[in-house]
Design a protein around this motif. Structure first.
Motif, PDB file in Angstrom:
ATOM      1  N   ALA A 264       0.819  -1.215   0.000  1.00 58.13           N
ATOM      2  CA  ALA A 264       0.000   0.000   0.000  1.00 58.13           C
ATOM      3  C   ALA A 264       0.855   1.267   0.000  1.00 58.13           C
ATOM      4  N   ALA A 265       0.371   2.264  -0.734  1.00 60.80           N
ATOM      5  CA  ALA A 265       1.036   3.574  -0.779  1.00 60.80           C
ATOM      6  C   ALA A 265       0.037   4.638  -0.342  1.00 60.80           C
ATOM      7  N   ASN A 266      -0.403   4.543   0.896  1.00 60.63           N
ATOM      8  CA  ASN A 266      -1.380   5.522   1.364  1.00 60.63           C
ATOM      9  C   ASN A 266      -0.679   6.813   1.796  1.00 60.63           C
ATOM     10  N   PRO A 267      -1.434   7.890   1.923  1.00 60.24           N
ATOM     11  CA  PRO A 267      -0.837   9.194   2.244  1.00 60.24           C
ATOM     12  C   PRO A 267      -0.008   9.206   3.531  1.00 60.24           C
ATOM     13  N   MET A 268      -0.435   8.497   4.550  1.00 61.03           N
ATOM     14  CA  MET A 268       0.295   8.488   5.817  1.00 61.03           C
ATOM     15  C   MET A 268       1.672   7.827   5.644  1.00 61.03           C
ATOM     16  N   ARG A 269       1.742   6.727   4.921  1.00 67.12           N
ATOM     17  CA  ARG A 269       3.027   6.060   4.689  1.00 67.12           C
ATOM     18  C   ARG A 269       3.948   6.936   3.835  1.00 67.12           C
ATOM     19  N   ILE A 270       3.386   7.595   2.841  1.00 61.57           N
ATOM     20  CA  ILE A 270       4.190   8.485   1.994  1.00 61.57           C
ATOM     21  C   ILE A 270       4.706   9.662   2.813  1.00 61.57           C
ATOM     22  N   ALA A 271       3.865  10.230   3.664  1.00 61.27           N
ATOM     23  CA  ALA A 271       4.292  11.337   4.523  1.00 61.27           C
ATOM     24  C   ALA A 271       5.427  10.893   5.446  1.00 61.27           C
ATOM     25  N   ALA A 272       5.335   9.680   5.973  1.00 63.33           N
ATOM     26  CA  ALA A 272       6.398   9.158   6.838  1.00 63.33           C
ATOM     27  C   ALA A 272       7.710   9.041   6.064  1.00 63.33           C
ATOM     28  N   ALA A 273       7.652   8.558   4.837  1.00 62.47           N
ATOM     29  CA  ALA A 273       8.862   8.444   4.010  1.00 62.47           C
ATOM     30  C   ALA A 273       9.446   9.819   3.710  1.00 62.47           C
ATOM     31  N   VAL A 274       8.601  10.791   3.449  1.00 58.29           N
ATOM     32  CA  VAL A 274       9.071  12.165   3.198  1.00 58.29           C
ATOM     33  C   VAL A 274       9.770  12.716   4.434  1.00 58.29           C
ATOM     34  N   LEU A 275       9.227  12.443   5.605  1.00 55.18           N
ATOM     35  CA  LEU A 275       9.865  12.903   6.842  1.00 55.18           C
ATOM     36  C   LEU A 275      11.232  12.240   7.040  1.00 55.18           C
ATOM     37  N   ILE A 276      11.335  10.954   6.722  1.00 56.04           N
ATOM     38  CA  ILE A 276      12.632  10.271   6.821  1.00 56.04           C
ATOM     39  C   ILE A 276      13.633  10.920   5.871  1.00 56.04           C
ATOM     40  N   ILE A 277      13.215  11.159   4.635  1.00 53.55           N
ATOM     41  CA  ILE A 277      14.110  11.789   3.656  1.00 53.55           C
ATOM     42  C   ILE A 277      14.521  13.178   4.131  1.00 53.55           C
ATOM     43  N   SER A 278      13.581  13.933   4.700  1.00 56.77           N
ATOM     44  CA  SER A 278      13.910  15.261   5.234  1.00 56.77           C
ATOM     45  C   SER A 278      14.966  15.159   6.319  1.00 56.77           C
ATOM     46  N   GLY A 279      14.829  14.182   7.180  1.00 57.41           N
ATOM     47  CA  GLY A 279      15.823  13.960   8.229  1.00 57.41           C
ATOM     48  C   GLY A 279      17.187  13.602   7.657  1.00 57.41           C
ATOM     49  N   LEU A 280      17.212  12.808   6.599  1.00 56.75           N
ATOM     50  CA  LEU A 280      18.483  12.449   5.966  1.00 56.75           C
ATOM     51  C   LEU A 280      19.165  13.673   5.380  1.00 56.75           C
ATOM     52  N   VAL A 281      18.384  14.515   4.720  1.00 53.96           N
ATOM     53  CA  VAL A 281      18.953  15.735   4.140  1.00 53.96           C
ATOM     54  C   VAL A 281      19.520  16.628   5.245  1.00 53.96           C
ATOM     55  N   LEU A 282      18.777  16.795   6.317  1.00 53.92           N
ATOM     56  CA  LEU A 282      19.267  17.609   7.437  1.00 53.92           C
ATOM     57  C   LEU A 282      20.531  17.005   8.054  1.00 53.92           C
ATOM     58  N   MET A 283      20.573  15.687   8.182  1.00 53.69           N
ATOM     59  CA  MET A 283      21.759  15.031   8.743  1.00 53.69           C
ATOM     60  C   MET A 283      22.965  15.271   7.842  1.00 53.69           C
ATOM     61  N   LYS A 284      22.771  15.173   6.532  1.00 53.48           N
ATOM     62  CA  LYS A 284      23.866  15.418   5.596  1.00 53.48           C
ATOM     63  C   LYS A 284      24.325  16.873   5.690  1.00 53.48           C
ATOM     64  N   LEU A 285      23.390  17.784   5.701  1.00 51.04           N
ATOM     65  CA  LEU A 285      23.747  19.206   5.765  1.00 51.04           C
ATOM     66  C   LEU A 285      24.457  19.547   7.081  1.00 51.04           C
ATOM     67  N   SER A 286      24.080  18.920   8.153  1.00 50.49           N
ATOM     68  CA  SER A 286      24.691  19.222   9.438  1.00 50.49           C
ATOM     69  C   SER A 286      26.082  18.630   9.574  1.00 50.49           C
ATOM     70  N   SER A 287      26.435  17.686   8.716  1.00 48.22           N
ATOM     71  CA  SER A 287      27.759  17.080   8.814  1.00 48.22           C
ATOM     72  C   SER A 287      28.761  17.709   7.864  1.00 48.22           C
ATOM     73  N   SER A 288      28.316  18.661   7.077  1.00 47.04           N
ATOM     74  CA  SER A 288      29.233  19.304   6.101  1.00 47.04           C
ATOM     75  C   SER A 288      30.140  20.319   6.758  1.00 47.04           C
TER      76      SER A 288
END
Length: 105
Positions: free
Chosen positions: A81-105
């Motif tokens: 299933a690709a419901n909105p809640m699961r997609i939102a959770a994946a977007v939040l994970i990706i946002s966290g990854l981007v922030l983690m990368k930016l904070s380590s530069s």
């Protein structure tokens, strides 16, 4: 180069998660063999990347790639299933990854 190793390790995490699913509880030989081999390769690349990247950054990025990648493979290949809640959770994970990368530069 550490980032390349880390990204490869994350992609391999997706591969071993998928092959583990295909192994049906380690009851099918070749998916089980692939799972074990790729898991070792993923851990090895993660270990190499940790020589120069901080533990928190490397581990978070590795697990994040694995989590989001497995989510995408589950939807695209396994018909999960690709419901909105699961997609939102994946977007939040990706946002966290981007922030983690930016904070380590």
């Amino acid at each position: 180069m550490a980032w390349v190793y880390l990204i490869c390790a994350g992609v391999l995490e997706v591969v071993w998660a998928f092959s583990m699913k295909q192994s049906e509880g380690f009851t099918r030989l070749w998916p089980t063999v692939i799972t074990i081999f790729v898991m070792i390769a993923s851990f090895a690349l993660l270990s190499i990347s940790m020589k120069s990247l901080p533990l928190g950054t490397a581990y978070t990025i590795w697990t994040g790639i694995g989590a989001v990648g497995a989510f995408v493979v589950g939807i695209a290949v396994l018909g999960e299933a690709a419901n909105p809640m699961r997609i939102a959770a994946a977007v939040l994970i990706i946002s966290g990854l981007v922030l983690m990368k930016l904070s380590s530069s």
